[in-house]
Design an enzyme around this catalytic site. Sequence first.
Site, mmCIF file in Angstrom:
data_model
loop_
_atom_site.group_PDB
_atom_site.id
_atom_site.type_symbol
_atom_site.label_atom_id
_atom_site.label_comp_id
_atom_site.label_asym_id
_atom_site.label_seq_id
_atom_site.Cartn_x
_atom_site.Cartn_y
_atom_site.Cartn_z
ATOM 1 N N HIS A 102 0.832 -1.100 -0.004
ATOM 2 C CA HIS A 102 0.012 -0.281 -0.231
ATOM 3 C C HIS A 102 1.036 1.479 -0.123
ATOM 4 C CE1 HIS A 102 0.921 -0.573 4.741
ATOM 5 N NE2 HIS A 102 0.412 0.800 4.396
ATOM 6 N N HIS B 89 1.152 4.154 1.681
ATOM 7 C CA HIS B 89 1.938 4.691 2.841
ATOM 8 C C HIS B 89 3.538 5.222 2.881
ATOM 9 C CE1 HIS B 89 -1.933 4.447 5.392
ATOM 10 N NE2 HIS B 89 -2.061 5.387 4.956
ATOM 11 N N ASP C 277 5.783 4.829 4.465
ATOM 12 C CA ASP C 277 6.482 3.697 5.537
ATOM 13 C C ASP C 277 6.715 2.621 5.217
ATOM 14 O OD1 ASP C 277 3.789 3.425 6.520
ATOM 15 O OD2 ASP C 277 4.632 2.391 8.560
ATOM 16 N N HIS C 278 6.058 2.759 3.681
ATOM 17 C CA HIS C 278 6.267 1.452 3.252
ATOM 18 C C HIS C 278 6.612 1.176 1.306
ATOM 19 C CE1 HIS C 278 3.366 -1.343 5.476
ATOM 20 N NE2 HIS C 278 3.075 -0.373 6.469
ATOM 21 N N HIS D 271 -7.640 -0.649 5.944
ATOM 22 C CA HIS D 271 -6.229 0.047 6.609
ATOM 23 C C HIS D 271 -5.891 1.820 4.638
ATOM 24 C CE1 HIS D 271 -2.660 1.286 8.291
ATOM 25 N NE2 HIS D 271 -1.798 1.834 7.201
ATOM 26 N N ASP E 34 -0.785 -3.769 6.339
ATOM 27 C CA ASP E 34 -0.707 -3.453 7.672
ATOM 28 C C ASP E 34 -2.480 -4.009 7.435
ATOM 29 O OD1 ASP E 34 1.905 -2.074 8.100
ATOM 30 O OD2 ASP E 34 1.334 -0.345 8.015
ATOM 31 N N HIS F 171 4.464 -4.596 10.436
ATOM 32 C CA HIS F 171 4.847 -4.027 11.488
ATOM 33 C C HIS F 171 5.152 -5.488 12.623
ATOM 34 C CE1 HIS F 171 4.436 0.047 11.056
ATOM 35 N NE2 HIS F 171 3.884 -0.555 9.771
HETATM 36 ZN ZN LIG Z 1 -0.055 1.654 6.642
#
Ligand SMILES: [Zn+2]
Length: 254
Positions: free
Chosen positions: A55, A57, A59-60, A113, A132, A170
Site C-alpha cells: 500500500h 504509505h 513507511d512502506h 487500512h 498493514d 509491523h
Molecule cells: Zn500503513
Amino acid sequence: MLDVYQFPARSDNFGVLIHDPKTGATASIDAPDAEPILAALRQTGWELSEILITHHHGDHTAGNRKLKKLTGCTIIGPAKEAGSIPEIDVKVSEGDTVEVGSAKALVVETPGHTRGHISYYFPDDGIVFVGDTLFSVGCGRLLEGDARMMWRSLQKLMALPPETKLYCGHEYTRANTRFALTVEPGNEALQARAAEAEKLASEGEPALPTTIAQELATNPFLRPSSPEIQKRLGMEGRELWEIFGETRRRKDRF
Ligand SMILES: [Zn+2]
C-alpha cells in the site's frame, strides 16, 4: 521453496526479503527505507530484482526511489494506489499473478487500512504478506476504509489454509495481546500467545511470522463470533462486521 529473511526497519516496521534459490530472484516486501534493505541485501548476498508494495504509505514506499536507482529493480504495487507509489512499474489487481523467479504470488485485494491495499499470497510456499491489513493479534487502523470493507478483507485471509505463514508490516504483538485480553480474557490460546510474546521480546526476538491458524485462535479482530467477545462488548447476536468494527474502535482508544 522461497528463502525468507526478516529484519527490523525504521522505528517499528518489519522488512522482509524473499529469495528464489533456483533463479536468484529476490524481492523486498515493501520498502520502508533503502538503508536497512541494502544492509539486508549485503547480509544475505542476494540481488534485488523486485519490490512488492502492499500500500501507498510512506513507511512502506520510502525506499523505492533509491533502491530502484541502485539496483534497477522492478516495482510492483496496487493499481488502485499507483498514483501515490513512487517509481511504480507494474500495477496489479485482484487475481493477478506476480512472479519472483520461479515463485508465484496471487494478488489478493484487502482494502480497509487504505482503499487499495493488497496482499501477496504464495500458495506453493504457503506464505502470505499482508502489509498493514492483519497483524499478529491485531489489525491495521481503518484510515481510508470502513469496518464492513475491512471485515470482508479479513475474511479472505481467514479462508487461506490454516498452516499459511503470515508476515506483516509491523511487530506489535505484545501491545496487541494486552488489548486482546481486555475483550477476551478467558481465551487460553491468547493467554499462551501473550506469554510467548513476552518471552520472545525478552530474548530480543520478534513474534513473527505468525500463522493463519494462530491468528484465528488468538486475534480478537478475527473472532467477532466468540461468545465471550460478544458478551464483553454487549453485542450478542449482532452482525460480525459490526462487532469487528466496535473491537477496532475500542483498540483505537486503548
Ligand atoms: Zn500503513
